[in-house]
Scaffold this motif. Sequence first.
Motif, PDB file in Angstrom:
ATOM      1  N   UNK A  49     -43.196  19.697 -14.704  1.00 37.36           N
ATOM      2  CA  UNK A  49     -41.864  19.637 -13.819  1.00 37.36           C
ATOM      3  C   UNK A  49     -40.819  18.697 -13.730  1.00 37.36           C
ATOM      4  N   UNK A  50     -39.733  18.949 -13.539  1.00 44.09           N
ATOM      5  CA  UNK A  50     -38.738  17.923 -13.468  1.00 44.09           C
ATOM      6  C   UNK A  50     -37.815  17.746 -12.099  1.00 44.09           C
ATOM      7  N   UNK A  51     -37.458  16.699 -11.983  1.00 45.70           N
ATOM      8  CA  UNK A  51     -36.530  16.421 -10.791  1.00 45.70           C
ATOM      9  C   UNK A  51     -35.549  15.343 -10.946  1.00 45.70           C
ATOM     10  N   UNK A  52     -34.768  15.164  -9.935  1.00 44.43           N
ATOM     11  CA  UNK A  52     -33.602  14.114 -10.043  1.00 44.43           C
ATOM     12  C   UNK A  52     -33.879  13.269  -8.852  1.00 44.43           C
ATOM     13  N   UNK A  53     -33.519  11.883  -8.579  1.00 39.54           N
ATOM     14  CA  UNK A  53     -33.562  11.196  -7.627  1.00 39.54           C
ATOM     15  C   UNK A  53     -32.381  10.264  -7.535  1.00 39.54           C
ATOM     16  N   UNK A  54     -31.675  10.082  -6.252  1.00 42.16           N
ATOM     17  CA  UNK A  54     -30.599   9.388  -6.261  1.00 42.16           C
ATOM     18  C   UNK A  54     -31.128   7.843  -5.874  1.00 42.16           C
ATOM     19  N   UNK A  55     -30.410   6.921  -6.624  1.00 41.58           N
ATOM     20  CA  UNK A  55     -30.768   5.532  -6.208  1.00 41.58           C
ATOM     21  C   UNK A  55     -29.362   4.807  -6.000  1.00 41.58           C
ATOM     22  N   UNK A  56     -29.461   3.619  -5.601  1.00 42.90           N
ATOM     23  CA  UNK A  56     -28.206   2.804  -5.552  1.00 42.90           C
ATOM     24  C   UNK A  56     -27.857   2.226  -7.112  1.00 42.90           C
ATOM     25  N   UNK A  57     -26.397   2.526  -7.237  1.00 45.19           N
ATOM     26  CA  UNK A  57     -26.008   1.852  -8.487  1.00 45.19           C
ATOM     27  C   UNK A  57     -26.323   0.345  -8.409  1.00 45.19           C
ATOM     28  N   UNK A  58     -25.859  -0.201  -7.350  1.00 47.82           N
ATOM     29  CA  UNK A  58     -26.059  -1.593  -7.073  1.00 47.82           C
ATOM     30  C   UNK A  58     -26.783  -1.999  -5.787  1.00 47.82           C
ATOM     31  N   UNK A  61     -25.893  -3.734  -2.732  1.00 50.85           N
ATOM     32  CA  UNK A  61     -24.967  -2.624  -1.925  1.00 50.85           C
ATOM     33  C   UNK A  61     -25.784  -1.394  -1.873  1.00 50.85           C
ATOM     34  N   UNK A  62     -26.671  -1.337  -1.006  1.00 48.30           N
ATOM     35  CA  UNK A  62     -27.553  -0.135  -1.127  1.00 48.30           C
ATOM     36  C   UNK A  62     -27.053   1.255  -0.601  1.00 48.30           C
ATOM     37  N   UNK A  63     -26.020   1.032   0.072  1.00 48.95           N
ATOM     38  CA  UNK A  63     -25.357   2.196   0.982  1.00 48.95           C
ATOM     39  C   UNK A  63     -24.005   2.396   0.062  1.00 48.95           C
ATOM     40  N   UNK A  64     -23.956   1.971  -0.988  1.00 44.20           N
ATOM     41  CA  UNK A  64     -22.544   2.127  -2.077  1.00 44.20           C
ATOM     42  C   UNK A  64     -23.025   3.296  -2.792  1.00 44.20           C
ATOM     43  N   UNK A  65     -22.222   3.374  -4.017  1.00 44.89           N
ATOM     44  CA  UNK A  65     -22.453   4.463  -4.916  1.00 44.89           C
ATOM     45  C   UNK A  65     -23.722   4.893  -5.453  1.00 44.89           C
ATOM     46  N   UNK A  66     -24.175   6.108  -5.410  1.00 45.11           N
ATOM     47  CA  UNK A  66     -25.643   6.359  -5.896  1.00 45.11           C
ATOM     48  C   UNK A  66     -25.392   6.970  -7.331  1.00 45.11           C
TER      49      UNK A  66
END
Length: 491
Positions: A49-58, A61-66
Amino acid sequence: MKQITKYAALAAAVGVVLGLAGPGGASATPADPLKWATCEGPGLDPRQQCATLDVPMDYSDPDGRKIQIAVSRIPGEKPSAHRGALLLIPGGPGGDSLADPSGKGQKLPQSVRDAYDLVGFAPRGMAPSTAVDCKLDPSDLGMTKRLPWPAPDGSVAENMATARRTAEACARKGGELIRHISTANEARDLDRVRAALGETKLSAWGVSYGTYVGAVYSQLFPHRTDRIVLDSNNNPDPTRVTRDWLAAFEVGVEDNFPEFAKWASRPGNPHRVAATPAEVRSGFLRLAARLDRHPLPWPGADPDRLDGNVLRQTMLSSLYDPDDYPTLAKTILAARKGTVPPVPEAPPESVLQNVAAVGVGTICNDVDWPESAAAYQKNVYDSRAKYPLTAGMPRGPMVCAAWPYEPKEPAVHVTDRGPSNILLVQNERDVATPLAGARKLRQALGGRAVMVTVNSTGHDAYLANGNACGDRTVSRFLATGERPDRDTYCA
Protein backbone atom coordinates in the motif's frame (compact mmCIF):
# COMPACT_ATOMS: atom_id res chain seq x y z
CA MET A 1 3.78 5.87 -6.71
CA LYS A 2 7.23 5.27 -8.07
CA GLN A 3 7.78 2.10 -10.01
CA ILE A 4 10.30 -0.54 -8.96
CA THR A 5 13.56 0.35 -10.64
CA LYS A 6 16.96 -1.28 -10.87
CA TYR A 7 18.51 2.17 -10.70
CA ALA A 8 18.10 2.48 -6.93
CA ALA A 9 21.60 1.04 -6.39
CA LEU A 10 23.00 3.95 -8.39
CA ALA A 11 22.87 6.19 -5.35
CA ALA A 12 25.23 3.95 -3.42
CA ALA A 13 28.19 4.97 -5.51
CA VAL A 14 27.60 8.71 -5.25
CA GLY A 15 28.35 8.48 -2.49
CA VAL A 16 25.73 10.63 5.77
CA VAL A 17 22.54 17.86 17.36
CA LEU A 18 23.32 16.87 20.42
CA GLY A 19 20.72 15.33 22.72
CA LEU A 20 17.09 16.29 22.52
CA ALA A 21 17.49 20.04 22.07
CA GLY A 22 16.96 22.08 18.94
CA PRO A 23 14.32 22.12 16.23
CA GLY A 24 14.30 18.37 15.65
CA GLY A 25 14.98 17.03 19.12
CA ALA A 26 11.46 17.25 20.44
CA SER A 27 8.94 14.56 19.61
CA ALA A 28 7.03 15.11 16.40
CA THR A 29 3.59 16.63 16.72
CA PRO A 30 0.70 14.19 16.32
CA ALA A 31 0.06 13.36 12.67
CA ASP A 32 -3.10 12.46 10.84
CA PRO A 33 -3.30 8.75 10.05
CA LEU A 34 -1.99 7.83 6.64
CA LYS A 35 -4.59 7.19 3.94
CA TRP A 36 -3.44 4.01 2.26
CA ALA A 37 -4.20 3.19 -1.37
CA THR A 38 -2.99 0.69 -3.95
CA CYS A 39 0.54 1.40 -5.19
CA GLU A 40 1.22 2.04 -8.86
CA GLY A 41 3.96 0.29 -10.77
CA PRO A 42 4.78 -3.17 -12.08
CA GLY A 43 6.30 -5.93 -10.03
CA LEU A 44 4.93 -4.84 -6.67
CA ASP A 45 3.45 -7.27 -4.20
CA PRO A 46 -0.32 -6.80 -4.41
CA ARG A 47 -0.39 -6.35 -0.64
CA GLN A 48 1.81 -3.25 -0.81
CA GLN A 49 0.00 0.00 0.00
CA CYS A 50 1.11 3.59 -0.56
CA ALA A 51 0.35 6.96 1.01
CA THR A 52 1.75 10.47 1.36
CA LEU A 53 2.46 12.53 4.46
CA ASP A 54 2.81 16.30 4.80
CA VAL A 55 5.87 17.47 6.77
CA PRO A 56 7.42 20.91 7.32
CA MET A 57 9.96 21.90 4.71
CA ASP A 58 11.77 23.88 7.43
CA TYR A 59 11.55 22.40 10.92
CA SER A 60 12.50 25.75 12.45
CA ASP A 61 9.21 27.03 10.96
CA PRO A 62 6.87 24.07 11.55
CA ASP A 63 3.77 26.02 10.54
CA GLY A 64 5.30 27.17 7.24
CA ARG A 65 5.42 25.52 3.84
CA LYS A 66 4.75 21.77 3.75
CA ILE A 67 6.25 19.13 1.49
CA GLN A 68 5.12 15.56 0.90
CA ILE A 69 6.87 12.32 1.84
CA ALA A 70 5.80 9.19 -0.04
CA VAL A 71 5.45 6.09 2.15
CA SER A 72 4.75 2.41 1.41
CA ARG A 73 4.02 -0.64 3.52
CA ILE A 74 3.12 -4.30 3.57
CA PRO A 75 1.27 -5.07 6.81
CA GLY A 76 2.61 -7.74 9.15
CA GLU A 77 1.46 -11.21 8.21
CA LYS A 78 0.41 -12.42 11.67
CA PRO A 79 -1.68 -9.91 13.66
CA SER A 80 -1.31 -11.90 16.88
CA ALA A 81 2.49 -11.50 16.63
CA HIS A 82 2.44 -7.79 15.75
CA ARG A 83 5.29 -5.82 17.29
CA GLY A 84 5.34 -2.63 15.22
CA ALA A 85 6.83 -1.15 12.07
CA LEU A 86 10.21 -2.05 10.55
CA LEU A 87 11.42 0.95 8.59
CA LEU A 88 13.61 0.10 5.59
CA ILE A 89 16.09 3.01 5.35
CA PRO A 90 17.73 3.25 1.92
CA GLY A 91 21.30 4.10 1.00
CA GLY A 92 22.44 7.07 -0.99
CA PRO A 93 21.98 9.89 -0.39
CA GLY A 94 19.73 9.68 -3.40
CA GLY A 95 18.09 6.29 -2.88
CA ASP A 96 14.56 5.36 -1.88
CA SER A 97 12.97 2.27 -0.37
CA LEU A 98 9.41 2.55 -1.71
CA ALA A 99 9.62 -0.81 -3.49
CA ASP A 100 11.57 -2.52 -0.70
CA PRO A 101 8.58 -3.96 1.18
CA SER A 102 7.87 -5.93 -2.02
CA GLY A 103 11.56 -6.52 -2.77
CA LYS A 104 14.24 -7.16 -0.20
CA GLY A 105 11.65 -7.10 2.57
CA GLN A 106 10.34 -10.43 1.27
CA LYS A 107 13.77 -11.97 1.90
CA LEU A 108 13.28 -11.43 5.63
CA PRO A 109 12.47 -14.59 7.59
CA GLN A 110 8.83 -15.38 8.22
CA SER A 111 9.15 -14.58 11.93
CA VAL A 112 10.13 -11.00 11.06
CA ARG A 113 7.48 -10.58 8.37
CA ASP A 114 4.88 -11.87 10.84
CA ALA A 115 5.81 -9.35 13.52
CA TYR A 116 6.37 -6.15 11.56
CA ASP A 117 4.71 -3.92 9.03
CA LEU A 118 7.45 -3.42 6.42
CA VAL A 119 7.66 0.29 5.67
CA GLY A 120 9.49 2.05 2.83
CA PHE A 121 9.69 5.71 1.86
CA ALA A 122 11.16 8.21 -0.57
CA PRO A 123 13.27 10.74 1.37
CA ARG A 124 12.56 14.45 1.01
CA GLY A 125 13.55 15.61 -2.44
CA MET A 126 13.23 12.15 -4.03
CA ALA A 127 10.34 11.63 -6.43
CA PRO A 128 7.51 10.84 -5.88
CA SER A 129 7.97 12.78 -2.63
CA THR A 130 8.21 16.52 -3.28
CA ALA A 131 11.17 16.42 -5.65
CA VAL A 132 14.20 18.57 -6.41
CA ASP A 133 16.06 18.92 -9.71
CA CYS A 134 19.07 21.14 -10.43
CA LYS A 135 18.63 20.76 -14.21
CA LEU A 136 22.31 20.02 -14.65
CA ASP A 137 23.91 19.86 -18.05
CA PRO A 138 23.65 16.19 -19.09
CA SER A 139 27.44 16.08 -19.51
CA ASP A 140 27.78 16.64 -15.73
CA LEU A 141 25.60 13.66 -14.78
CA GLY A 142 28.11 10.87 -15.44
CA MET A 143 29.78 9.18 -12.48
CA THR A 144 33.25 10.34 -13.52
CA LYS A 145 31.95 13.91 -13.14
CA ARG A 146 29.85 13.43 -10.01
CA LEU A 147 32.79 11.79 -8.27
CA PRO A 148 35.95 13.95 -8.45
CA TRP A 149 38.21 11.81 -10.64
CA PRO A 150 41.20 14.08 -11.37
CA ALA A 151 42.86 14.70 -14.72
CA PRO A 152 45.54 12.23 -15.89
CA ASP A 153 48.24 14.44 -14.37
CA GLY A 154 46.36 14.67 -11.06
CA SER A 155 45.06 18.20 -11.60
CA VAL A 156 41.77 19.09 -9.87
CA ALA A 157 41.13 22.19 -12.01
CA GLU A 158 38.39 20.47 -14.02
CA ASN A 159 36.86 19.07 -10.82
CA MET A 160 36.64 22.58 -9.39
CA ALA A 161 35.03 23.84 -12.60
CA THR A 162 32.47 21.02 -12.44
CA ALA A 163 31.80 21.85 -8.79
CA ARG A 164 31.15 25.50 -9.64
CA ARG A 165 28.80 24.64 -12.53
CA THR A 166 26.86 22.17 -10.42
CA ALA A 167 26.61 24.42 -7.39
CA GLU A 168 25.49 27.38 -9.50
CA ALA A 169 22.84 25.28 -11.25
CA CYS A 170 21.47 23.97 -7.94
CA ALA A 171 21.43 27.47 -6.44
CA ARG A 172 19.53 28.83 -9.46
CA LYS A 173 17.17 25.97 -10.20
CA GLY A 174 16.99 23.73 -7.13
CA GLY A 175 14.41 25.89 -5.41
CA GLU A 176 14.06 26.57 -1.70
CA LEU A 177 13.71 22.88 -0.84
CA ILE A 178 17.29 22.03 -1.77
CA ARG A 179 18.51 24.13 1.16
CA HIS A 180 16.45 21.99 3.55
CA ILE A 181 17.63 18.55 2.41
CA SER A 182 19.84 17.06 5.11
CA THR A 183 20.26 13.91 7.15
CA ALA A 184 18.88 15.57 10.28
CA ASN A 185 15.75 16.65 8.40
CA GLU A 186 15.33 13.15 6.98
CA ALA A 187 15.43 11.82 10.54
CA ARG A 188 12.81 14.37 11.58
CA ASP A 189 10.64 13.31 8.65
CA LEU A 190 10.92 9.71 9.80
CA ASP A 191 9.62 10.62 13.23
CA ARG A 192 6.62 12.20 11.52
CA VAL A 193 6.18 8.92 9.62
CA ARG A 194 6.33 7.05 12.93
CA ALA A 195 3.62 9.23 14.41
CA ALA A 196 1.43 8.89 11.30
CA LEU A 197 1.78 5.11 11.51
CA GLY A 198 0.42 5.30 15.06
CA GLU A 199 3.56 3.71 16.49
CA THR A 200 5.14 4.67 19.80
CA LYS A 201 8.50 3.34 18.62
CA LEU A 202 10.17 2.36 15.33
CA SER A 203 12.41 -0.53 14.45
CA ALA A 204 14.66 -0.02 11.44
CA TRP A 205 17.04 -1.70 9.00
CA GLY A 206 19.33 0.96 7.55
CA VAL A 207 21.83 0.17 4.82
CA SER A 208 24.93 2.15 3.77
CA TYR A 209 24.08 5.87 4.01
CA GLY A 210 20.94 4.61 5.74
CA THR A 211 23.12 3.58 8.69
CA TYR A 212 23.98 7.23 9.24
CA VAL A 213 20.30 8.17 8.97
CA GLY A 214 19.49 5.44 11.50
CA ALA A 215 22.24 6.60 13.85
CA VAL A 216 21.07 10.21 13.60
CA TYR A 217 17.46 9.18 14.24
CA SER A 218 18.61 7.17 17.24
CA GLN A 219 20.45 10.26 18.53
CA LEU A 220 17.62 12.76 17.99
CA PHE A 221 14.80 10.44 19.07
CA PRO A 222 16.43 7.77 21.26
CA HIS A 223 13.27 6.81 23.13
CA ARG A 224 11.36 6.36 19.87
CA THR A 225 13.63 3.46 18.84
CA ASP A 226 12.91 -0.23 19.28
CA ARG A 227 15.28 -2.62 17.43
CA ILE A 228 17.76 -0.89 15.13
CA VAL A 229 19.93 -2.73 12.58
CA LEU A 230 22.69 -0.73 10.87
CA ASP A 231 24.14 -2.61 7.92
CA SER A 232 27.36 -1.49 6.13
CA ASN A 233 28.30 1.42 8.30
CA ASN A 234 29.71 4.91 7.85
CA ASN A 235 32.07 6.93 10.02
CA PRO A 236 29.79 9.47 11.81
CA ASP A 237 32.51 12.11 12.42
CA PRO A 238 30.39 15.29 12.70
CA THR A 239 33.22 17.52 11.47
CA ARG A 240 33.62 15.70 8.15
CA VAL A 241 30.62 13.42 7.44
CA THR A 242 30.58 12.72 3.67
CA ARG A 243 34.15 13.96 3.22
CA ASP A 244 35.24 10.96 5.28
CA TRP A 245 32.98 8.62 3.33
CA LEU A 246 34.52 9.73 0.05
CA ALA A 247 38.03 9.39 1.48
CA ALA A 248 37.17 5.88 2.65
CA PHE A 249 37.19 4.63 -0.95
CA GLU A 250 41.01 4.61 -0.74
CA VAL A 251 40.94 1.93 1.94
CA GLY A 252 37.82 0.23 0.61
CA VAL A 253 39.39 -0.40 -2.80
CA GLU A 254 42.61 -1.69 -1.24
CA ASP A 255 40.57 -4.02 0.98
CA ASN A 256 38.58 -5.38 -1.97
CA PHE A 257 40.74 -5.32 -5.08
CA PRO A 258 42.79 -8.35 -3.88
CA GLU A 259 39.59 -10.40 -3.90
CA PHE A 260 38.90 -9.38 -7.49
CA ALA A 261 42.54 -10.11 -8.37
CA LYS A 262 42.32 -13.64 -6.96
CA TRP A 263 39.09 -14.26 -8.89
CA ALA A 264 40.45 -12.73 -12.12
CA SER A 265 43.59 -14.89 -12.04
CA ARG A 266 41.87 -18.17 -11.23
CA PRO A 267 42.51 -20.98 -13.75
CA GLY A 268 39.36 -21.95 -15.59
CA ASN A 269 37.73 -18.55 -15.13
CA PRO A 270 36.34 -17.60 -18.58
CA HIS A 271 37.07 -13.95 -17.72
CA ARG A 272 40.62 -14.55 -16.51
CA VAL A 273 42.78 -11.47 -17.08
CA ALA A 274 46.18 -12.59 -15.70
CA ALA A 275 48.05 -15.57 -14.30
CA THR A 276 48.54 -14.20 -10.77
CA PRO A 277 46.83 -11.66 -8.50
CA ALA A 278 49.92 -9.45 -8.61
CA GLU A 279 49.74 -9.38 -12.42
CA VAL A 280 46.05 -8.44 -12.27
CA ARG A 281 46.91 -5.37 -10.19
CA SER A 282 49.95 -4.27 -12.18
CA GLY A 283 48.11 -4.87 -15.45
CA PHE A 284 45.15 -2.79 -14.30
CA LEU A 285 47.40 0.12 -13.38
CA ARG A 286 49.23 -0.05 -16.71
CA LEU A 287 45.99 -0.20 -18.67
CA ALA A 288 44.49 2.76 -16.77
CA ALA A 289 47.62 4.80 -17.46
CA ARG A 290 47.50 3.87 -21.15
CA LEU A 291 43.85 4.87 -21.39
CA ASP A 292 44.70 8.17 -19.69
CA ARG A 293 47.05 8.86 -22.61
CA HIS A 294 45.06 7.24 -25.38
CA PRO A 295 41.30 6.93 -24.66
CA LEU A 296 39.23 4.62 -26.83
CA PRO A 297 36.15 6.04 -28.59
CA TRP A 298 32.96 4.64 -27.05
CA PRO A 299 29.96 5.96 -29.00
CA GLY A 300 26.74 5.98 -27.01
CA ALA A 301 28.42 5.74 -23.62
CA ASP A 302 28.63 8.52 -21.04
CA PRO A 303 31.21 9.83 -21.53
CA ASP A 304 31.75 8.87 -25.17
CA ARG A 305 35.18 7.41 -24.52
CA LEU A 306 36.80 4.70 -22.43
CA ASP A 307 39.58 6.54 -20.62
CA GLY A 308 41.54 5.79 -17.47
CA ASN A 309 38.94 7.28 -15.15
CA VAL A 310 36.08 5.38 -16.77
CA LEU A 311 38.07 2.20 -16.19
CA ARG A 312 38.71 3.20 -12.58
CA GLN A 313 35.04 4.01 -12.04
CA THR A 314 34.10 0.64 -13.55
CA MET A 315 36.48 -0.94 -11.06
CA LEU A 316 34.96 0.95 -8.15
CA SER A 317 31.38 0.07 -9.13
CA SER A 318 32.26 -3.58 -9.76
CA LEU A 319 33.80 -4.03 -6.31
CA TYR A 320 30.46 -3.35 -4.61
CA ASP A 321 29.36 -6.92 -5.32
CA PRO A 322 31.48 -9.93 -6.34
CA ASP A 323 28.73 -10.84 -8.79
CA ASP A 324 29.82 -7.75 -10.77
CA TYR A 325 33.46 -8.81 -11.15
CA PRO A 326 32.83 -9.99 -14.73
CA THR A 327 31.87 -6.43 -15.74
CA LEU A 328 35.32 -5.17 -14.80
CA ALA A 329 37.09 -8.19 -16.30
CA LYS A 330 35.26 -7.83 -19.63
CA THR A 331 36.13 -4.13 -19.75
CA ILE A 332 39.81 -4.90 -19.12
CA LEU A 333 39.92 -7.64 -21.75
CA ALA A 334 38.20 -5.48 -24.36
CA ALA A 335 40.37 -2.42 -23.72
CA ARG A 336 43.56 -4.45 -24.03
CA LYS A 337 42.51 -5.32 -27.55
CA GLY A 338 41.71 -1.71 -28.35
CA THR A 339 37.96 -2.36 -28.31
CA VAL A 340 35.15 -1.46 -25.91
CA PRO A 341 32.46 -3.56 -24.22
CA PRO A 342 28.77 -3.04 -24.98
CA VAL A 343 27.45 0.33 -23.82
CA PRO A 344 26.04 -0.09 -20.30
CA GLU A 345 22.38 0.66 -19.87
CA ALA A 346 21.89 4.08 -18.28
CA PRO A 347 19.07 5.29 -16.05
CA PRO A 348 16.66 7.84 -17.52
CA GLU A 349 17.98 11.39 -17.32
CA SER A 350 15.12 12.40 -15.01
CA VAL A 351 16.26 9.78 -12.48
CA LEU A 352 19.89 10.91 -12.72
CA GLN A 353 18.88 14.56 -12.26
CA ASN A 354 16.80 13.77 -9.17
CA VAL A 355 19.45 11.51 -7.61
CA ALA A 356 22.16 14.10 -8.26
CA ALA A 357 20.15 16.95 -6.73
CA VAL A 358 19.28 15.03 -3.56
CA GLY A 359 22.88 13.86 -3.22
CA VAL A 360 24.21 17.39 -3.64
CA GLY A 361 21.72 18.86 -1.19
CA THR A 362 22.46 16.28 1.48
CA ILE A 363 26.25 16.19 1.37
CA CYS A 364 26.62 19.98 1.11
CA ASN A 365 24.03 20.86 3.75
CA ASP A 366 25.23 18.30 6.29
CA VAL A 367 28.71 19.78 6.76
CA ASP A 368 30.85 22.61 5.41
CA TRP A 369 33.55 21.64 2.89
CA PRO A 370 36.84 23.54 2.29
CA GLU A 371 36.88 25.91 -0.68
CA SER A 372 40.63 25.94 -1.33
CA ALA A 373 41.59 24.23 -4.60
CA ALA A 374 45.21 24.17 -3.41
CA ALA A 375 44.32 22.10 -0.33
CA TYR A 376 42.42 19.56 -2.42
CA GLN A 377 45.27 19.47 -4.92
CA LYS A 378 47.86 18.60 -2.29
CA ASN A 379 45.62 15.90 -0.81
CA VAL A 380 45.01 14.40 -4.27
CA TYR A 381 48.72 14.22 -5.02
CA ASP A 382 49.39 12.57 -1.66
CA SER A 383 46.58 10.08 -2.22
CA ARG A 384 47.74 9.18 -5.73
CA ALA A 385 51.17 8.28 -4.36
CA LYS A 386 49.82 6.08 -1.57
CA TYR A 387 46.70 4.62 -3.21
CA PRO A 388 47.33 4.38 -6.98
CA LEU A 389 44.21 2.34 -7.72
CA THR A 390 41.94 5.28 -6.87
CA ALA A 391 44.24 7.91 -8.45
CA GLY A 392 43.48 10.60 -5.88
CA MET A 393 39.71 10.73 -6.42
CA PRO A 394 38.73 10.13 -2.77
CA ARG A 395 40.53 13.33 -1.72
CA GLY A 396 39.20 15.51 -4.53
CA PRO A 397 36.70 18.38 -4.49
CA MET A 398 33.06 17.47 -4.84
CA VAL A 399 30.38 20.05 -5.61
CA CYS A 400 30.39 21.20 -1.97
CA ALA A 401 33.74 22.91 -2.54
CA ALA A 402 31.73 25.58 -4.40
CA TRP A 403 28.43 25.35 -2.48
CA PRO A 404 27.18 28.91 -1.88
CA TYR A 405 25.33 28.19 1.38
CA GLU A 406 26.46 27.50 4.93
CA PRO A 407 24.90 24.48 6.67
CA LYS A 408 21.80 25.57 8.59
CA GLU A 409 22.87 23.59 11.67
CA PRO A 410 25.87 21.56 12.86
CA ALA A 411 26.00 17.91 11.85
CA VAL A 412 24.48 15.62 14.45
CA HIS A 413 27.00 14.31 16.96
CA VAL A 414 26.29 10.59 17.40
CA THR A 415 26.96 9.54 21.00
CA ASP A 416 26.45 6.68 23.45
CA ARG A 417 23.48 8.36 25.14
CA GLY A 418 20.29 6.35 24.77
CA PRO A 419 18.95 2.79 24.99
CA SER A 420 21.17 -0.17 24.14
CA ASN A 421 19.15 -1.48 21.21
CA ILE A 422 21.41 -1.17 18.15
CA LEU A 423 23.05 -4.01 16.21
CA LEU A 424 25.71 -3.19 13.62
CA VAL A 425 26.47 -5.78 10.93
CA GLN A 426 29.53 -5.19 8.79
CA ASN A 427 31.38 -7.11 6.10
CA GLU A 428 35.11 -7.30 6.63
CA ARG A 429 35.78 -6.24 3.03
CA ASP A 430 33.45 -3.47 1.85
CA VAL A 431 34.54 -1.03 -0.84
CA ALA A 432 32.06 1.75 0.02
CA THR A 433 31.82 1.52 3.81
CA PRO A 434 35.06 -0.10 4.96
CA LEU A 435 35.44 -1.84 8.29
CA ALA A 436 37.63 1.01 9.55
CA GLY A 437 34.72 3.46 9.27
CA ALA A 438 32.25 1.01 10.82
CA ARG A 439 34.53 0.77 13.85
CA LYS A 440 34.27 4.55 14.23
CA LEU A 441 30.47 4.34 14.39
CA ARG A 442 30.74 1.42 16.82
CA GLN A 443 33.04 3.50 19.01
CA ALA A 444 30.72 6.52 18.91
CA LEU A 445 27.69 4.45 19.96
CA GLY A 446 29.52 2.87 22.88
CA GLY A 447 27.31 0.70 25.07
CA ARG A 448 24.26 1.37 22.90
CA ALA A 449 25.50 -1.04 20.23
CA VAL A 450 27.04 -4.40 19.49
CA MET A 451 28.80 -5.09 16.18
CA VAL A 452 28.87 -8.33 14.21
CA THR A 453 31.80 -8.39 11.78
CA VAL A 454 31.29 -10.81 8.91
CA ASN A 455 34.08 -12.55 7.02
CA SER A 456 32.71 -11.62 3.64
CA THR A 457 33.28 -9.36 0.64
CA GLY A 458 30.97 -6.75 -0.85
CA HIS A 459 28.72 -3.87 0.09
CA ASP A 460 25.56 -4.66 2.10
CA ALA A 461 25.82 -7.60 4.49
CA TYR A 462 22.44 -8.76 5.82
CA LEU A 463 20.64 -11.02 3.33
CA ALA A 464 23.01 -9.83 0.58
CA ASN A 465 26.80 -10.22 0.52
CA GLY A 466 27.24 -11.43 4.09
CA ASN A 467 27.14 -15.00 5.38
CA ALA A 468 24.72 -17.36 7.11
CA CYS A 469 26.11 -16.63 10.58
CA GLY A 470 25.64 -12.88 10.20
CA ASP A 471 22.17 -13.33 8.70
CA ARG A 472 21.07 -15.57 11.59
CA THR A 473 22.34 -13.08 14.16
CA VAL A 474 20.44 -10.15 12.63
CA SER A 475 17.25 -12.16 12.05
CA ARG A 476 17.25 -13.39 15.63
CA PHE A 477 17.63 -9.82 16.92
CA LEU A 478 14.76 -8.51 14.81
CA ALA A 479 12.48 -11.41 15.68
CA THR A 480 13.25 -11.82 19.38
CA GLY A 481 15.40 -8.90 20.54
CA GLU A 482 18.21 -11.32 21.40
CA ARG A 483 21.56 -9.72 20.64
CA PRO A 484 25.13 -10.97 21.21
CA ASP A 485 26.50 -10.00 24.61
CA ARG A 486 29.54 -8.43 23.01
CA ASP A 487 31.04 -7.65 19.61
CA THR A 488 31.44 -10.85 17.65
CA TYR A 489 32.95 -12.24 14.45
CA CYS A 490 31.13 -14.42 11.93
CA ALA A 491 33.74 -16.55 10.21
